[in-house]
Motif scaffolding. Sequence first.
Motif, PDB file in Angstrom:
ATOM      1  N   GLU A 143       0.824  -1.202   0.000  1.00 22.53           N
ATOM      2  CA  GLU A 143       0.000   0.000   0.000  1.00 22.53           C
ATOM      3  C   GLU A 143       0.862   1.257   0.000  1.00 22.53           C
ATOM      4  OE1 GLU A 143      -4.022   1.565   2.143  1.00 22.53           O
ATOM      5  OE2 GLU A 143      -2.354   1.090   3.493  1.00 22.53           O
ATOM      6  N   ALA A 144       0.634   2.092  -1.005  1.00 25.24           N
ATOM      7  CA  ALA A 144       1.238   3.421  -1.126  1.00 25.24           C
ATOM      8  C   ALA A 144       2.756   3.450  -1.007  1.00 25.24           C
ATOM      9  CB  ALA A 144       0.615   4.365  -0.107  1.00 25.24           C
ATOM     10  N   PRO A 145       3.469   2.499  -1.626  1.00 27.80           N
ATOM     11  CA  PRO A 145       4.930   2.607  -1.608  1.00 27.80           C
ATOM     12  C   PRO A 145       5.349   3.789  -2.478  1.00 27.80           C
ATOM     13  CG  PRO A 145       4.266   0.898  -3.129  1.00 27.80           C
ATOM     14  CD  PRO A 145       3.009   1.364  -2.443  1.00 27.80           C
ATOM     15  N   GLU A 146       6.379   4.482  -2.061  1.00 31.42           N
ATOM     16  CA  GLU A 146       6.775   5.691  -2.773  1.00 31.42           C
ATOM     17  C   GLU A 146       8.198   5.631  -3.300  1.00 31.42           C
ATOM     18  OE1 GLU A 146       6.495  10.548  -2.152  1.00 31.42           O
ATOM     19  OE2 GLU A 146       6.125   9.197  -0.489  1.00 31.42           O
ATOM     20  N   LYS A 147       9.107   5.034  -2.541  1.00 32.28           N
ATOM     21  CA  LYS A 147      10.506   5.018  -2.939  1.00 32.28           C
ATOM     22  C   LYS A 147      10.730   3.977  -4.046  1.00 32.28           C
ATOM     23  CE  LYS A 147      12.152   6.413   1.634  1.00 32.28           C
ATOM     24  NZ  LYS A 147      12.980   6.034   2.815  1.00 32.28           N
ATOM     25  N   PRO A 148      11.267   4.425  -5.188  1.00 24.27           N
ATOM     26  CA  PRO A 148      11.501   3.481  -6.296  1.00 24.27           C
ATOM     27  C   PRO A 148      12.347   2.279  -5.897  1.00 24.27           C
ATOM     28  CG  PRO A 148      11.756   5.734  -7.066  1.00 24.27           C
ATOM     29  CD  PRO A 148      11.614   5.816  -5.569  1.00 24.27           C
ATOM     30  N   GLY A 149      13.348   2.487  -5.029  1.00 23.34           N
ATOM     31  CA  GLY A 149      14.191   1.375  -4.611  1.00 23.34           C
ATOM     32  C   GLY A 149      13.413   0.314  -3.870  1.00 23.34           C
ATOM     33  N   ASN A 150      12.478   0.729  -3.015  1.00 24.31           N
ATOM     34  CA  ASN A 150      11.645  -0.234  -2.282  1.00 24.31           C
ATOM     35  C   ASN A 150      10.717  -0.989  -3.226  1.00 24.31           C
ATOM     36  OD1 ASN A 150      12.704   0.222   0.251  1.00 24.31           O
ATOM     37  ND2 ASN A 150      11.163   1.737   0.818  1.00 24.31           N
ATOM     38  N   ILE A 151      10.136  -0.264  -4.169  1.00 28.50           N
ATOM     39  CA  ILE A 151       9.227  -0.912  -5.121  1.00 28.50           C
ATOM     40  C   ILE A 151       9.991  -1.925  -5.966  1.00 28.50           C
ATOM     41  CG2 ILE A 151       7.680  -0.537  -7.087  1.00 28.50           C
ATOM     42  CD1 ILE A 151       7.126   2.268  -5.898  1.00 28.50           C
ATOM     43  N   GLY A 152      11.172  -1.530  -6.426  1.00 28.18           N
ATOM     44  CA  GLY A 152      11.987  -2.458  -7.198  1.00 28.18           C
ATOM     45  C   GLY A 152      12.346  -3.694  -6.404  1.00 28.18           C
ATOM     46  N   ALA A 153      12.702  -3.507  -5.128  1.00 22.51           N
ATOM     47  CA  ALA A 153      13.062  -4.645  -4.278  1.00 22.51           C
ATOM     48  C   ALA A 153      11.860  -5.551  -4.033  1.00 22.51           C
ATOM     49  CB  ALA A 153      13.628  -4.140  -2.957  1.00 22.51           C
ATOM     50  N   ILE A 154      10.683  -4.970  -3.863  1.00 21.01           N
ATOM     51  CA  ILE A 154       9.462  -5.762  -3.693  1.00 21.01           C
ATOM     52  C   ILE A 154       9.204  -6.618  -4.936  1.00 21.01           C
ATOM     53  CG2 ILE A 154       6.937  -5.580  -3.602  1.00 21.01           C
ATOM     54  CD1 ILE A 154       7.357  -3.200  -1.677  1.00 21.01           C
ATOM     55  N   LEU A 155       9.399  -6.035  -6.106  1.00 25.13           N
ATOM     56  CA  LEU A 155       9.189  -6.773  -7.349  1.00 25.13           C
ATOM     57  C   LEU A 155      10.218  -7.893  -7.507  1.00 25.13           C
ATOM     58  CD1 LEU A 155       8.348  -3.816  -9.760  1.00 25.13           C
ATOM     59  CD2 LEU A 155       6.766  -5.500  -8.804  1.00 25.13           C
ATOM     60  N   ARG A 156      11.441  -7.672  -7.061  1.00 23.81           N
ATOM     61  CA  ARG A 156      12.462  -8.726  -7.101  1.00 23.81           C
ATOM     62  C   ARG A 156      12.079  -9.869  -6.154  1.00 23.81           C
ATOM     63  NH1 ARG A 156      18.483  -6.263  -6.763  1.00 23.81           N
ATOM     64  NH2 ARG A 156      18.940  -8.476  -7.117  1.00 23.81           N
ATOM     65  N   THR A 157      11.588  -9.519  -4.981  1.00 22.42           N
ATOM     66  CA  THR A 157      11.139 -10.533  -4.028  1.00 22.42           C
ATOM     67  C   THR A 157       9.989 -11.347  -4.610  1.00 22.42           C
ATOM     68  OG1 THR A 157      11.801  -9.218  -2.110  1.00 22.42           O
ATOM     69  CG2 THR A 157      10.099 -10.877  -1.750  1.00 22.42           C
ATOM     70  N   ALA A 158       9.035 -10.655  -5.227  1.00 24.26           N
ATOM     71  CA  ALA A 158       7.884 -11.343  -5.814  1.00 24.26           C
ATOM     72  C   ALA A 158       8.308 -12.289  -6.922  1.00 24.26           C
ATOM     73  CB  ALA A 158       6.896 -10.308  -6.356  1.00 24.26           C
ATOM     74  N   ASP A 159       9.270 -11.863  -7.719  1.00 24.75           N
ATOM     75  CA  ASP A 159       9.775 -12.724  -8.788  1.00 24.75           C
ATOM     76  C   ASP A 159      10.488 -13.941  -8.204  1.00 24.75           C
ATOM     77  OD1 ASP A 159      10.750 -12.978 -11.813  1.00 24.75           O
ATOM     78  OD2 ASP A 159      12.488 -13.318 -10.526  1.00 24.75           O
ATOM     79  N   ALA A 160      11.308 -13.708  -7.178  1.00 27.64           N
ATOM     80  CA  ALA A 160      12.054 -14.809  -6.558  1.00 27.64           C
ATOM     81  C   ALA A 160      11.114 -15.857  -5.968  1.00 27.64           C
ATOM     82  CB  ALA A 160      12.982 -14.264  -5.479  1.00 27.64           C
ATOM     83  N   ALA A 161       9.994 -15.394  -5.420  1.00 30.67           N
ATOM     84  CA  ALA A 161       9.027 -16.310  -4.808  1.00 30.67           C
ATOM     85  C   ALA A 161       8.002 -16.820  -5.821  1.00 30.67           C
ATOM     86  CB  ALA A 161       8.304 -15.604  -3.661  1.00 30.67           C
ATOM     87  N   ASN A 162       8.036 -16.278  -7.026  1.00 28.23           N
ATOM     88  CA  ASN A 162       7.087 -16.680  -8.077  1.00 28.23           C
ATOM     89  C   ASN A 162       5.644 -16.553  -7.593  1.00 28.23           C
ATOM     90  OD1 ASN A 162       6.338 -17.588 -10.644  1.00 28.23           O
ATOM     91  ND2 ASN A 162       6.298 -19.731 -10.005  1.00 28.23           N
ATOM     92  N   VAL A 163       5.316 -15.401  -7.015  1.00 28.54           N
ATOM     93  CA  VAL A 163       3.942 -15.172  -6.576  1.00 28.54           C
ATOM     94  C   VAL A 163       3.036 -15.035  -7.789  1.00 28.54           C
ATOM     95  CG1 VAL A 163       4.736 -14.031  -4.459  1.00 28.54           C
ATOM     96  CG2 VAL A 163       4.163 -12.641  -6.467  1.00 28.54           C
ATOM     97  N   ASP A 164       1.753 -15.169  -7.569  1.00 29.01           N
ATOM     98  CA  ASP A 164       0.814 -15.116  -8.684  1.00 29.01           C
ATOM     99  C   ASP A 164       0.547 -13.699  -9.175  1.00 29.01           C
ATOM    100  OD1 ASP A 164      -0.243 -18.024  -9.020  1.00 29.01           O
ATOM    101  OD2 ASP A 164      -0.208 -17.671  -6.863  1.00 29.01           O
TER     102      ASP A 164
END
Length: 286
Positions: A143-164
């Motif tokens: 919810e409401a992430p603002e910092k590009p670095g955090n968003i990028g890291a979240i997307l890397r985590t999601a890819d690593a975990a292969n979330v839906d």
Amino acid sequence: MVYCKNYLKFVQSKSKGTQISMSNKQISSTQNPLIKHIVLLKDKSRERKKTNTFVLEGEREIQLALNGQYAIETILVLPEIYDTKKLIDFPDTINIIEVSKDVYQKIAYRETTEGIMAIAKSKPHQLESIVFNNNNPLILIAEAPEKPGNIGAILRTADAANVDAVIIANPKTDLYNPNIVRSSVGCIFTNQIATGTTEDIIAFLNQNNIAIYSAILQDAVHYHEQDYSKGSAIVVGTEADGLSDTWRKASKQNIKIPMQGAIDSMNVSVAAGILIFEAKRQRNFK
């Protein structure tokens, strides 16, 4: 030698709204209309949204975008750095343009570069576009992430975990910000991503019988005490503001990560990784 299959014939002029013909297959001037347009795409969210295009840099990122069914319109290369023999691997429909060192330095946004970047069409990222390939999807929501670095890291985590799917609630930052593309190392193209309001996302989850587990301290239990083997959405907020009260009320159960040090919070991408991989552990990493 010009390394070009199809070169960009027209580019939209921002000053007069007319189309300007490109007479050469190489660009050596930083004042070229296409180069000015790329600078705007790189720096201005409004320009990216207006044209539904964005810039990305790096061979891996471009290939991931193609694999993710993104339409690449133009590739720009600096022959002094990039091995132009590899251009044959790209689809013939892409315009490939050679640029000078001065031009490339004008449009590149990485401190270290591979000598290749591209213009691509963005996607709409509507909730309705999400497709679940199993009956028990695992979703990561921020919810409401603002910092590009955090968003990028979240997307890397999601890819690593292969979330839906990854869903951004009440987004404050344009997903195609170059810093998000860079910090995600291309995972913006490998994840199924949607955006929406908190209320719309909660309604979407309820309609799809997906249980909500909100990372929030109030009325919370330790995260490892819950069962995430069925359809589950792990919801995280920012370190500064946490999650809105709407998520607390909508949760099947609020969850927390036990903190054993002097502080009571951690970076949102780290928290997301801990929670998502606990869910994956329970699912035997399937």
